[in-house]
Design a protein around this motif. Structure first.
Motif, PDB file in Angstrom:
ATOM      1  N   ASP A   1       0.802  -1.225   0.000  1.00  0.00           N
ATOM      2  CA  ASP A   1       0.000   0.000   0.000  1.00  0.00           C
ATOM      3  C   ASP A   1       0.832   1.270   0.000  1.00  0.00           C
ATOM      4  N   PHE A   2       2.046   1.222   0.588  1.00  0.00           N
ATOM      5  CA  PHE A   2       2.844   2.447   0.650  1.00  0.00           C
ATOM      6  C   PHE A   2       3.721   2.625  -0.587  1.00  0.00           C
ATOM      7  N   CYS A   3       3.545   1.766  -1.590  1.00  0.00           N
ATOM      8  CA  CYS A   3       4.291   1.914  -2.841  1.00  0.00           C
ATOM      9  C   CYS A   3       3.754   3.104  -3.634  1.00  0.00           C
ATOM     10  N   THR A   4       4.647   3.797  -4.322  1.00  0.00           N
ATOM     11  CA  THR A   4       4.240   4.876  -5.223  1.00  0.00           C
ATOM     12  C   THR A   4       4.855   4.630  -6.595  1.00  0.00           C
ATOM     13  N   LEU A   5       4.309   5.280  -7.582  1.00  0.00           N
ATOM     14  CA  LEU A   5       4.882   5.202  -8.921  1.00  0.00           C
ATOM     15  C   LEU A   5       6.238   5.916  -8.904  1.00  0.00           C
ATOM     16  N   HIS A   6       7.250   5.281  -9.481  1.00  0.00           N
ATOM     17  CA  HIS A   6       8.601   5.838  -9.412  1.00  0.00           C
ATOM     18  C   HIS A   6       8.950   6.684 -10.629  1.00  0.00           C
TER      19      HIS A   6
ATOM     20  N   PRO B   1       7.085  10.271 -13.148  1.00  0.00           N
ATOM     21  CA  PRO B   1       5.933  11.166 -13.293  1.00  0.00           C
ATOM     22  C   PRO B   1       4.739  10.433 -13.899  1.00  0.00           C
ATOM     23  N   ALA B   2       3.569  10.666 -13.372  1.00  0.00           N
ATOM     24  CA  ALA B   2       2.368   9.965 -13.818  1.00  0.00           C
ATOM     25  C   ALA B   2       2.029  10.258 -15.273  1.00  0.00           C
ATOM     26  N   SER B   3       2.482  11.394 -15.789  1.00  0.00           N
ATOM     27  CA  SER B   3       2.189  11.742 -17.185  1.00  0.00           C
ATOM     28  C   SER B   3       2.903  10.822 -18.159  1.00  0.00           C
ATOM     29  N   LEU B   4       3.897  10.051 -17.677  1.00  0.00           N
ATOM     30  CA  LEU B   4       4.649   9.135 -18.539  1.00  0.00           C
ATOM     31  C   LEU B   4       4.204   7.685 -18.349  1.00  0.00           C
ATOM     32  N   TYR B   5       3.094   7.473 -17.667  1.00  0.00           N
ATOM     33  CA  TYR B   5       2.660   6.112 -17.350  1.00  0.00           C
ATOM     34  C   TYR B   5       1.166   5.984 -17.615  1.00  0.00           C
ATOM     35  N   GLY B   6       0.749   4.749 -17.927  1.00  0.00           N
ATOM     36  CA  GLY B   6      -0.666   4.499 -18.167  1.00  0.00           C
ATOM     37  C   GLY B   6      -0.998   4.425 -19.645  1.00  0.00           C
ATOM     38  N   VAL B   7      -2.281   4.507 -19.974  1.00  0.00           N
ATOM     39  CA  VAL B   7      -2.713   4.438 -21.363  1.00  0.00           C
ATOM     40  C   VAL B   7      -2.711   5.844 -21.964  1.00  0.00           C
ATOM     41  N   SER B   8      -2.623   5.903 -23.284  1.00  0.00           N
ATOM     42  CA  SER B   8      -2.444   7.204 -23.947  1.00  0.00           C
ATOM     43  C   SER B   8      -3.667   8.103 -23.873  1.00  0.00           C
ATOM     44  N   SER B   9      -4.850   7.518 -23.853  1.00  0.00           N
ATOM     45  CA  SER B   9      -6.056   8.336 -23.985  1.00  0.00           C
ATOM     46  C   SER B   9      -6.589   8.875 -22.667  1.00  0.00           C
ATOM     47  N   LEU B  10      -5.986   8.473 -21.531  1.00  0.00           N
ATOM     48  CA  LEU B  10      -6.533   8.878 -20.238  1.00  0.00           C
ATOM     49  C   LEU B  10      -5.396   9.086 -19.242  1.00  0.00           C
ATOM     50  N   ARG B  11      -5.313  10.269 -18.687  1.00  0.00           N
ATOM     51  CA  ARG B  11      -4.271  10.601 -17.718  1.00  0.00           C
ATOM     52  C   ARG B  11      -4.642  10.063 -16.327  1.00  0.00           C
ATOM     53  N   ILE B  12      -3.619   9.691 -15.563  1.00  0.00           N
ATOM     54  CA  ILE B  12      -3.847   9.282 -14.174  1.00  0.00           C
ATOM     55  C   ILE B  12      -4.237  10.507 -13.357  1.00  0.00           C
ATOM     56  N   VAL B  13      -3.455  11.567 -13.467  1.00  0.00           N
ATOM     57  CA  VAL B  13      -3.753  12.877 -12.873  1.00  0.00           C
ATOM     58  C   VAL B  13      -3.388  13.921 -13.920  1.00  0.00           C
TER      59      VAL B  13
ATOM     60  N   ARG C   1       4.062  15.508  -7.423  1.00  0.00           N
ATOM     61  CA  ARG C   1       4.097  14.371  -6.498  1.00  0.00           C
ATOM     62  C   ARG C   1       4.084  13.066  -7.273  1.00  0.00           C
ATOM     63  N   LEU C   2       4.359  11.972  -6.570  1.00  0.00           N
ATOM     64  CA  LEU C   2       4.274  10.636  -7.147  1.00  0.00           C
ATOM     65  C   LEU C   2       2.940  10.016  -6.735  1.00  0.00           C
ATOM     66  N   VAL C   3       2.209   9.504  -7.694  1.00  0.00           N
ATOM     67  CA  VAL C   3       0.884   8.964  -7.382  1.00  0.00           C
ATOM     68  C   VAL C   3       1.020   7.671  -6.590  1.00  0.00           C
ATOM     69  N   THR C   4      -0.003   7.370  -5.797  1.00  0.00           N
ATOM     70  CA  THR C   4       0.033   6.225  -4.886  1.00  0.00           C
ATOM     71  C   THR C   4      -0.474   4.952  -5.569  1.00  0.00           C
ATOM     72  N   ALA C   5      -0.222   3.826  -4.912  1.00  0.00           N
ATOM     73  CA  ALA C   5      -0.697   2.536  -5.423  1.00  0.00           C
ATOM     74  C   ALA C   5      -2.219   2.516  -5.502  1.00  0.00           C
ATOM     75  N   ASP C   6      -2.901   3.088  -4.518  1.00  0.00           N
ATOM     76  CA  ASP C   6      -4.363   3.123  -4.549  1.00  0.00           C
ATOM     77  C   ASP C   6      -4.876   3.906  -5.756  1.00  0.00           C
ATOM     78  N   GLU C   7      -4.206   5.003  -6.078  1.00  0.00           N
ATOM     79  CA  GLU C   7      -4.615   5.796  -7.234  1.00  0.00           C
ATOM     80  C   GLU C   7      -4.431   5.011  -8.536  1.00  0.00           C
ATOM     81  N   ILE C   8      -3.342   4.250  -8.635  1.00  0.00           N
ATOM     82  CA  ILE C   8      -3.095   3.483  -9.855  1.00  0.00           C
ATOM     83  C   ILE C   8      -4.066   2.321  -9.965  1.00  0.00           C
ATOM     84  N   ARG C   9      -4.369   1.681  -8.836  1.00  0.00           N
ATOM     85  CA  ARG C   9      -5.355   0.595  -8.867  1.00  0.00           C
ATOM     86  C   ARG C   9      -6.718   1.111  -9.314  1.00  0.00           C
ATOM     87  N   ASP C  10      -7.104   2.279  -8.813  1.00  0.00           N
ATOM     88  CA  ASP C  10      -8.377   2.873  -9.231  1.00  0.00           C
ATOM     89  C   ASP C  10      -8.335   3.276 -10.698  1.00  0.00           C
ATOM     90  N   TYR C  11      -7.200   3.778 -11.146  1.00  0.00           N
ATOM     91  CA  TYR C  11      -7.035   4.205 -12.541  1.00  0.00           C
ATOM     92  C   TYR C  11      -7.214   3.036 -13.499  1.00  0.00           C
TER      93      TYR C  11
END
Length: 254
Positions: free
Chosen positions: A82-87, A89-101, A109-119
């Motif tokens: 749970d205390f893991c974060t993305l290592h 910037p969130a803008s460089l991770y995920g799918v192209s059509s939808l930003r994490i933040v 900031r670095l987004v949290t594991a809970d935020e990525i799971r929800d994403y």
């Protein structure tokens, strides 16, 4: 044995982690699609037909089936502590059509594991399934191509002519074949090649191949814990905290 009739789709995508979701997202939402299926390059007109609810590519039934042995999309993030974060910037991770933040927030900031799971598990899946093109089977695993037991004149095993493009999937962790279903797909995309292993996967029924990377005395094996399975603070349980710990690994987590 196989339950139900054969499920037909254009693409069978195995793995609903970052790679599998990025592939499906690019297939459906890339503004400049240049998609290669086997040796044929599909042009924009054909891909536009694929995206149209009224038409299909090459006469196939238009459908993407996405499967994953976990019940939720998101790959190893479902098992991350749970205390893991993305290592990065969130803008460089995920799918192209939808930003994490937002891009601005990603620089702060670095987004949290809970935020990525929800994403991955909620926001991305809602967008993909909302197209009417994608179907997700959580808790299912790929079991291989369907082969015929007959042999050709040279004694070589061959595919049944009716079984070309036919694959087996089954309920993950069932230990047998009673839940097997047949899937006929024009293209299979295996998105598991970059699959990560995290400590909490050790001993899970879904990951029988994941073992401890070191030997432990049988009398102490029950005391080995990954970071996200550690007991809560003693102040919450009333238990007396242990005075001694052995931390294996001097990386960022340890």
């Amino acid at each position: 044995e196989h339950d139900h009739e054969c499920f037909e789709c254009d693409y069978l995508v195995v793995g609903a982690g970052a790679s599998g979701l990025a592939f499906v997202d690019a297939l459906l939402f890339d503004p400049l699609p240049m998609e290669r299926t086997r040796s044929k390059l599909i042009d924009r007109a054909e891909l536009a037909a694929f995206r149209s609810p009224q038409q299909s590519v090459h006469g196939w039934k238009k459908k993407v089936l996405l499967i994953d042995k976990r019940s939720n999309a998101g790959g190893h993030w479902n098992d991350a502590y749970d205390f893991c974060t993305l290592h990065q910037p969130a803008s460089l991770y995920g799918v192209s059509s939808l930003r994490i933040v937002s891009d601005e927030e990603a620089t702060k900031r670095l987004v949290t594991a809970d935020e990525i799971r929800d994403y991955f598990g909620t926001r991305v899946m809602e967008k993909l399934i909302g197209t009417g093109v994608v179907e997700f089977w959580g808790g299912w695993e790929y079991r291989g191509s369907v082969l015929d037991d007959r042999h050709d004149d040279g004694g070589n095993r061959r595919r049944d002519e009716l079984g070309k493009g036919m694959f087996e999937v089954g309920r993950a962790g069932d230990g047998g074949q009673k839940s097997n279903r047949l899937v006929r797909a024009k293209v299979i995309v295996d998105a598991r090649y970059s699959e990560n292993t995290v400590p909490s996967m050790i001993g899970q029924q879904l990951f029988p191949q994941v073992e401890l990377p070191f030997s432990v005395s049988p009398s102490f094996i029950e005391q080995v814990r990954p970071p996200n399975a550690l007991s809560p603070p003693a102040s919450e349980t009333g238990a007396k905290p242990s005075r001694y710990f052995v931390v294996v690994g001097a990386g960022k987590t340890g």
